[in-house]
Scaffold this motif. Structure first.
Motif, short mmCIF file in Angstrom:
data_model
loop_
_atom_site.label_atom_id
_atom_site.label_comp_id
_atom_site.label_asym_id
_atom_site.label_seq_id
_atom_site.Cartn_x
_atom_site.Cartn_y
_atom_site.Cartn_z
N ASP A 94 0.82 -1.57 -0.10
CA ASP A 94 -0.07 0.38 0.10
C ASP A 94 0.56 0.94 -0.25
O ASP A 94 0.56 2.35 0.45
CB ASP A 94 -0.98 -0.33 1.29
CG ASP A 94 0.07 0.34 2.86
OD1 ASP A 94 1.00 0.19 2.45
OD2 ASP A 94 -0.60 0.19 3.81
N TRP A 95 2.14 1.01 -1.02
CA TRP A 95 3.25 2.76 -0.78
C TRP A 95 2.38 3.86 -1.47
O TRP A 95 1.90 3.42 -2.80
CB TRP A 95 4.25 1.78 -1.26
CG TRP A 95 4.95 0.35 -0.54
CD1 TRP A 95 4.73 0.40 1.15
CD2 TRP A 95 5.65 -0.11 -0.64
NE1 TRP A 95 5.31 -0.90 1.28
CE2 TRP A 95 5.79 -1.21 0.11
CE3 TRP A 95 6.41 -0.65 -1.76
CZ2 TRP A 95 6.48 -1.81 0.20
CZ3 TRP A 95 7.28 -2.22 -1.98
CH2 TRP A 95 7.24 -2.80 -0.76
N GLN A 96 2.87 4.14 -1.03
CA GLN A 96 2.69 6.00 -2.28
C GLN A 96 3.80 5.31 -3.24
O GLN A 96 4.57 4.69 -3.39
CB GLN A 96 3.11 7.26 -1.29
CG GLN A 96 2.22 6.83 -0.38
CD GLN A 96 2.90 6.86 0.90
OE1 GLN A 96 4.21 5.93 1.28
NE2 GLN A 96 1.55 6.81 1.48
N ASP A 97 3.71 6.43 -4.51
CA ASP A 97 4.40 6.11 -5.85
C ASP A 97 5.57 6.67 -5.46
O ASP A 97 6.49 6.00 -6.13
CB ASP A 97 3.41 6.45 -6.80
CG ASP A 97 2.16 6.25 -7.38
OD1 ASP A 97 1.83 4.77 -7.25
OD2 ASP A 97 1.61 6.50 -8.53
N ASP A 98 5.55 7.55 -4.92
CA ASP A 98 7.38 8.22 -4.70
C ASP A 98 8.13 7.31 -4.12
O ASP A 98 9.20 7.45 -3.85
CB ASP A 98 7.34 9.37 -4.09
CG ASP A 98 6.64 9.53 -2.69
OD1 ASP A 98 5.96 8.70 -2.15
OD2 ASP A 98 6.81 10.59 -1.81
N GLY A 116 5.87 3.81 -8.24
CA GLY A 116 4.81 3.79 -9.12
C GLY A 116 5.63 3.22 -10.19
O GLY A 116 4.73 3.02 -11.49
#
Length: 158
Positions: A94-98, A116
Protein backbone atom coordinates in the motif's frame (compact mmCIF):
# COMPACT_ATOMS: atom_id res chain seq x y z
CA UNK A 1 29.93 5.72 -8.76
CA UNK A 2 26.79 4.27 -7.18
CA UNK A 3 24.78 3.69 -10.36
CA UNK A 4 25.22 2.57 -13.93
CA UNK A 5 23.33 4.30 -16.71
CA UNK A 6 20.50 2.27 -18.16
CA UNK A 7 22.51 2.11 -21.40
CA UNK A 8 25.36 0.41 -19.49
CA UNK A 9 22.99 -2.07 -17.86
CA UNK A 10 23.42 -5.65 -19.11
CA UNK A 11 19.66 -6.24 -19.31
CA UNK A 12 18.61 -2.83 -20.64
CA UNK A 13 16.63 -4.50 -23.43
CA UNK A 14 13.87 -5.38 -20.95
CA UNK A 15 13.09 -1.65 -20.80
CA UNK A 16 13.53 -0.96 -24.52
CA UNK A 17 11.71 -4.02 -25.89
CA UNK A 18 9.33 -3.04 -28.69
CA UNK A 19 6.43 -5.05 -27.23
CA UNK A 20 6.55 -3.20 -23.88
CA UNK A 21 8.18 0.19 -24.42
CA UNK A 22 8.81 2.70 -21.64
CA UNK A 23 8.87 6.43 -22.09
CA UNK A 24 12.25 8.16 -21.84
CA UNK A 25 10.99 9.84 -18.66
CA UNK A 26 10.13 6.49 -17.03
CA UNK A 27 13.40 4.87 -18.13
CA UNK A 28 15.30 7.74 -16.50
CA UNK A 29 13.79 6.72 -13.14
CA UNK A 30 15.22 3.16 -13.29
CA UNK A 31 18.72 3.14 -11.82
CA UNK A 32 20.86 0.01 -11.99
CA UNK A 33 23.17 -0.10 -8.98
CA UNK A 34 26.88 -0.35 -9.58
CA UNK A 35 28.08 -3.87 -8.65
CA UNK A 36 29.78 -2.85 -5.39
CA UNK A 37 26.74 -0.92 -4.19
CA UNK A 38 24.40 -3.75 -5.23
CA UNK A 39 26.55 -6.28 -3.35
CA UNK A 40 26.44 -4.18 -0.19
CA UNK A 41 22.66 -3.71 -0.47
CA UNK A 42 22.18 -7.47 -0.98
CA UNK A 43 24.42 -8.24 2.00
CA UNK A 44 22.58 -5.76 4.24
CA UNK A 45 19.03 -6.62 3.15
CA UNK A 46 18.89 -10.19 1.85
CA UNK A 47 21.90 -12.38 2.60
CA UNK A 48 25.43 -11.93 3.88
CA UNK A 49 26.54 -15.28 2.40
CA UNK A 50 24.42 -16.18 -0.63
CA UNK A 51 24.80 -14.52 -4.04
CA UNK A 52 21.30 -15.34 -5.33
CA UNK A 53 17.88 -16.64 -4.31
CA UNK A 54 18.73 -20.24 -5.20
CA UNK A 55 21.55 -20.46 -2.66
CA UNK A 56 20.05 -18.74 0.38
CA UNK A 57 20.91 -20.29 3.71
CA UNK A 58 18.47 -21.26 6.42
CA UNK A 59 19.71 -18.23 8.41
CA UNK A 60 18.63 -15.74 5.72
CA UNK A 61 15.28 -14.08 6.47
CA UNK A 62 13.68 -15.11 3.12
CA UNK A 63 14.08 -18.78 4.06
CA UNK A 64 11.95 -18.44 7.19
CA UNK A 65 8.42 -19.55 6.32
CA UNK A 66 6.97 -17.31 9.03
CA UNK A 67 7.99 -14.23 7.00
CA UNK A 68 5.65 -15.17 4.15
CA UNK A 69 1.90 -14.67 4.44
CA UNK A 70 0.58 -15.84 1.10
CA UNK A 71 1.62 -17.16 -2.31
CA UNK A 72 -0.21 -15.93 -5.41
CA UNK A 73 0.18 -16.42 -9.14
CA UNK A 74 1.60 -13.48 -11.09
CA UNK A 75 2.09 -15.21 -14.43
CA UNK A 76 -1.58 -15.09 -15.50
CA UNK A 77 -1.63 -11.30 -15.08
CA UNK A 78 1.77 -10.98 -16.80
CA UNK A 79 0.52 -12.89 -19.85
CA UNK A 80 -2.74 -10.92 -20.05
CA UNK A 81 -3.31 -7.68 -21.95
CA UNK A 82 -4.09 -5.95 -18.65
CA UNK A 83 -1.16 -3.92 -17.29
CA UNK A 84 -2.28 -4.00 -13.65
CA UNK A 85 -0.40 -5.88 -10.96
CA UNK A 86 -2.29 -8.87 -9.55
CA UNK A 87 -4.86 -7.59 -7.03
CA UNK A 88 -3.27 -9.54 -4.17
CA UNK A 89 0.04 -7.71 -4.67
CA UNK A 90 -1.69 -4.33 -4.77
CA UNK A 91 -3.56 -5.21 -1.57
CA UNK A 92 -0.34 -6.29 0.16
CA UNK A 93 1.71 -3.25 -0.93
CA UNK A 94 0.00 0.00 0.00
CA UNK A 95 2.93 2.31 -0.69
CA UNK A 96 2.76 5.77 -2.23
CA UNK A 97 4.10 6.03 -5.78
CA UNK A 98 7.20 7.97 -4.65
CA UNK A 99 8.48 5.25 -2.28
CA UNK A 100 11.96 4.09 -3.33
CA UNK A 101 11.99 0.38 -4.17
CA UNK A 102 14.72 -2.10 -4.97
CA UNK A 103 14.20 -4.93 -7.44
CA UNK A 104 16.89 -7.43 -6.54
CA UNK A 105 17.72 -10.07 -9.15
CA UNK A 106 20.90 -11.22 -7.41
CA UNK A 107 23.87 -9.89 -5.46
CA UNK A 108 25.36 -7.78 -8.26
CA UNK A 109 22.16 -6.97 -10.14
CA UNK A 110 19.77 -4.61 -8.35
CA UNK A 111 17.58 -1.89 -9.79
CA UNK A 112 16.42 1.13 -7.81
CA UNK A 113 13.26 2.94 -8.84
CA UNK A 114 10.01 4.30 -7.42
CA UNK A 115 7.00 2.17 -6.54
CA UNK A 116 4.89 4.00 -9.15
CA UNK A 117 7.39 3.13 -11.91
CA UNK A 118 7.61 -0.50 -10.82
CA UNK A 119 3.82 -0.79 -10.56
CA UNK A 120 3.38 0.70 -14.03
CA UNK A 121 6.10 -1.42 -15.70
CA UNK A 122 6.22 -4.55 -13.53
CA UNK A 123 5.99 -6.80 -16.57
CA UNK A 124 9.30 -5.45 -17.90
CA UNK A 125 11.05 -6.14 -14.60
CA UNK A 126 9.77 -9.74 -14.68
CA UNK A 127 11.21 -10.62 -18.08
CA UNK A 128 13.81 -12.17 -15.76
CA UNK A 129 12.00 -14.14 -13.08
CA UNK A 130 14.80 -16.14 -11.50
CA UNK A 131 13.90 -15.42 -7.88
CA UNK A 132 13.94 -11.62 -7.65
CA UNK A 133 12.89 -9.73 -4.53
CA UNK A 134 11.13 -6.40 -4.29
CA UNK A 135 11.97 -4.41 -1.18
CA UNK A 136 11.44 -0.78 -0.22
CA UNK A 137 13.26 1.74 1.87
CA UNK A 138 11.97 1.80 5.46
CA UNK A 139 9.15 -0.66 4.70
CA UNK A 140 8.77 -4.22 5.96
CA UNK A 141 6.58 -5.60 3.15
CA UNK A 142 8.45 -7.75 0.65
CA UNK A 143 7.74 -9.70 -2.52
CA UNK A 144 9.65 -12.75 -3.74
CA UNK A 145 8.90 -13.80 -7.32
CA UNK A 146 9.72 -17.21 -8.76
CA UNK A 147 10.05 -18.59 -12.27
CA UNK A 148 7.03 -20.86 -11.81
CA UNK A 149 4.80 -17.77 -11.92
CA UNK A 150 4.26 -17.34 -8.19
CA UNK A 151 5.07 -14.55 -5.80
CA UNK A 152 5.37 -14.77 -2.03
CA UNK A 153 3.84 -11.85 -0.16
CA UNK A 154 5.53 -11.23 3.15
CA UNK A 155 7.32 -9.16 5.72
CA UNK A 156 11.06 -8.76 6.14
CA UNK A 157 12.51 -9.70 9.50
CA UNK A 158 13.74 -6.78 11.53
Amino acid sequence: MSYLTLDEYQRKWIFTHASMPLSEEDRAQIKPMAPARAAQFWKDNISAQSPDAERLSSQDWPMKASNWLEVVNWMKAWESDDSELPAEISAHIDWQDDVTVYFCYEKYNILETKWGIFRKHWKNFLFYDDGPFLLARRRRQALWFDSKGNVKLGQRSE
